[in-house]
Write an enzyme that holds these catalytic residues in place. Structure first.
Site, short mmCIF file in Angstrom:
data_model
loop_
_atom_site.label_atom_id
_atom_site.label_comp_id
_atom_site.label_asym_id
_atom_site.label_seq_id
_atom_site.Cartn_x
_atom_site.Cartn_y
_atom_site.Cartn_z
N ARG A 332 3.84 -10.40 92.47
CA ARG A 332 2.72 -9.91 91.65
C ARG A 332 2.93 -10.39 90.23
O ARG A 332 3.99 -10.18 89.64
CB ARG A 332 2.65 -8.39 91.71
N GLU A 423 -4.84 -0.38 86.64
CA GLU A 423 -4.81 1.07 86.42
C GLU A 423 -6.08 1.53 85.69
O GLU A 423 -6.03 2.07 84.59
CB GLU A 423 -3.55 1.49 85.66
N GLU A 525 2.55 -0.37 92.34
CA GLU A 525 3.59 -0.19 91.32
C GLU A 525 4.41 1.05 91.67
O GLU A 525 3.84 2.12 91.91
CB GLU A 525 3.01 0.00 89.92
#
Length: 629
Positions: A332, A423, A525
């Site tokens: 990522r 996010e 995450e």
């Protein structure tokens, strides 16, 4: 008897009963399901045509199972029984074609044909033509076979209002010459569908590129008759081609892909480039098995400032090779637009993508749409976009996304998955794209997703929220996204045990999201500390208070156990929809000049005690967890 049969004694019940029998026969493996013949569809009640050949006064006990009503009135364009050969698919079919409807419902079945030399006979299609494919692979997804036609080759049409003519193919395809369209000058209800059989029981995803003028009562793509509840996704109102997807669990070896319009006069949709994929060799919508991921976006900056990495035996190794040998199969990498320090920009992402792909890793690209960190507490616009209005921001999102991804593809390192935003619980590109203005936010997200699809239709789109245990917030957010037709394939969450809650809250939320939205889920995450000791001047984020909140000791073994618990929770998501886990910044050890602030070269690193390498650069037990999944 109607109660025993399980279907109501209505025109629609008659149609559904025959549909069920056709589906069963068409699903016989190896193409050995040869066909279905309807008994006496024309035996209506007239004097002298009774059941007993020896008694001319006997009556007809069958007239309520015929395909003609009690007035005996012929249905429009009733054609009768005939045998025809469909040369486009190299097969024969025995059909009775009717272009009308008994009480607006009767026997709305398309001819279903099995591939191969044997013919599959059915028929009795209420206003349908053609053949709804009966095999394990979807055919004619681009609607190119036979060009512009009333019924596309391999597909069937069904209208419970007698408007099958509202479904047709015409010029103007997305990638080829033709597309599927739904349109009529009067109100209409129509479905274009394809039946698939011989499937291995597993999760499958259908994808299609669509456009719509809007205004319909309903317009959606669905997966049905798959063994469970119907799964559907709305077709969004947009003049631009947009890819949508829907996932279902097949438990009976078959599934039907359908496009449905319940529309007002003049409403339209276009459909093209339909795909149907999945099966036991990969997770739904994302080939390649369980994702064991690592976000090592800061690695290049660390290496340039002198960081070294060692295996558990103390041997110095290349960090990417070391991660791969430990079991990491997915990289990522975050993208900033124009960061001050020159890292995590397009050029650096291209470089690191080459290293990851060279090790056989797949690639997830994480667009922040900022020059710096974007998270629930801040979503700053790039400096160059500061004065942009909504339309300019939409275009900037599209072009920035397209630019980075097309460069990756050009160098042979195509992104396998892309996050549109990072996010984004409270939106992105503040203030225009905050979550209190979902119309703008949906516009930005859709623009990013469209750019992803324009570069490569096989790249999957992820939408990513923090607070992986916050089910009420996540339901609200994804309800907003799906109601506005935002295209996405995968749900990503951040879940740090010391911030976002227990493993049980994570598990409950993931299970619910996967079931509610029929998408695979990823913890994109997570991390945990192996100590609370400092290694540079920057205070550590993970301290003794957070260690207490996280529930695992701040030790190398505690770090490994916390990571293993997150992996276990994701792997336990029902129906194989737990797609994987990414560890955030496992290589971000403390070296001077590689701090957290891209605008301040003297900033320190508050993350070094959550890396999976100790303060001498040696691998910790958590690294071994990647290879034990």
């Amino acid at each position: 008897m109607a109660a025993q049969g399980g279907y109501p004694a209505t025109p629609q019940g008659q149609a559904e009963a025959l549909r069920a029998i056709v589906n069963v026969v068409a699903a016989v493996p190896g193409g050995q399901g040869l066909g279905v013949i309807y008994r006496e569809p024309t035996w209506t009640a007239v004097d002298g045509a009774g059941w007993d050949p020896g008694d001319p006064t006997s009556g007809d006990g069958w007239e309520n199972q015929a395909l003609f009503d009690y007035s005996g009135k012929a249905l429009p364009r009733t054609a009768g029984l005939h045998r025809h050969r469909d040369t486009r698919q190299g097969r024969e079919a025995m059909t009775i074609r009717t272009r009308g409807f008994f009480g607006r419902a009767a026997l709305a079945l398309v001819t279903v044909a099995a591939t191969g030399a044997a013919a599959f006979g059915v028929g009795l299609a209420g206003g349908t033509h053609g053949a709804a494919h009966a095999a394990a692979t979807l055919t004619n997804g681009g609607f190119e076979a036979a060009g512009g036609t009333q019924t596309p080759s391999g597909w069937g049409e069904y209208s419970w209002s007698g408007h099958t003519s509202a479904s047709y193919t015409e010029t103007g395809g997305r990638s080829g010459g033709y597309r599927l369209s739904h349109w009529a000058s009067s109100a209409y209800q129509v479905e274009t569908y394809q039946y698939l059989s011989g499937l291995t029981n597993s999760s499958y995803t259908a994808r299609a590129w669509v456009r719509s003028g809007g205004g319909q009562y309903e317009a959606f793509m669905a997966l049905r008759n798959c063994g469970g509840a119907e799964a559907r996704v709305a077709i969004p109102t947009t003049g631009n081609w947009t890819q949508i997807s829907v996932t279902a669990q097949v438990s009976n070896g078959q599934c039907t892909v359908g496009f449905v319009s319940n529309a007002r006069a003049g409403n339209w949709i276009n459909v093209d480039d339909v795909e149907f994929a999945g099966g036991p060799t990969g997770n739904p919508g994302v080939p390649g098995g369980f994702l064991v991921g690592a976000d090592f976006s800061t690695l290049k900056k660390n290496e340039d400032r002198g960081a070294v990495y060692r295996d558990a035996a103390g041997n110095q190794r290349d960090a990417v090779q070391l991660l791969r040998s430990a079991g990491v199969n997915y990289a990522r990498l975050k993208v900033w637009v124009n960061p001050t320090d020159g890292y995590n920009n397009k050029a650096r992402v291209l470089e690191m993508a080459s290293r990851a792909k060279a090790q056989g890793m797949r690639l997830l690209v994480d667009f922040h749409y900022s020059d710096t960190w974007a998270d629930p507490g801040k979503q700053y616009k790039p400096r160059a976009w500061a004065s942009y209005g909504v339309d300019q921001l939409r275009d900037a999102v599209y072009h920035h996304t397209y630019d980075v991804l097309s460069a990756l593809k050009a160098q042979g390192t195509t992104a396998d998955m892309v996050q549109v935003g990072n996010e984004i619980n409270d939106g992105m590109l503040w203030p225009e794209g905050r979550s209190n203005n979902w119309a703008n936010l949906a516009t930005f997200l859709t623009a990013g997703a469209q750019a992803v699809r324009a570069v490569d239709a096989n790249t999957r789109v992820m939408l990513h929220l923090a607070e992986g245990g916050n089910n009420s917030q996540h339901r609200w957010w994804f309800d907003q996204a799906t109601s506005r037709g935002v295209p996405f394939d995968v749900i990503g969450v951040s879940h740090y045990l010391y911030w976002h809650g227990s493993i049980s809250s994570l598990r409950s939320n993931l299970n619910d999201l996967a079931a509610r939205y029929q998408r695979p889920v990823v913890v994109v995450e997570t991390a945990y500390g192996f100590t609370t000791a400092q290694h540079d001047h920057e205070p550590n984020i993970f301290n003794s208070s957070l260690a207490s909140a996280g529930g695992y000791p701040a030790t190398p073994q505690g770090q490994a156990d916390a990571l293993r618990a997150v992996f276990d929770a994701v792997k336990a998501v029902p129906d194989g929809r737990g797609l994987g886990v990414f560890y955030w910044e496992p290589t971000w050890t403390a070296v001077s000049g590689s701090g957290w602030d891209p605008d301040n070269p003297s900033s320190g690193n508050g993350w070094e005690n959550q890396a999976v390498f100790d303060y001498s650069g040696r691998a910790l037990p958590a690294l071994a967890v990647f290879g034990q999944v």
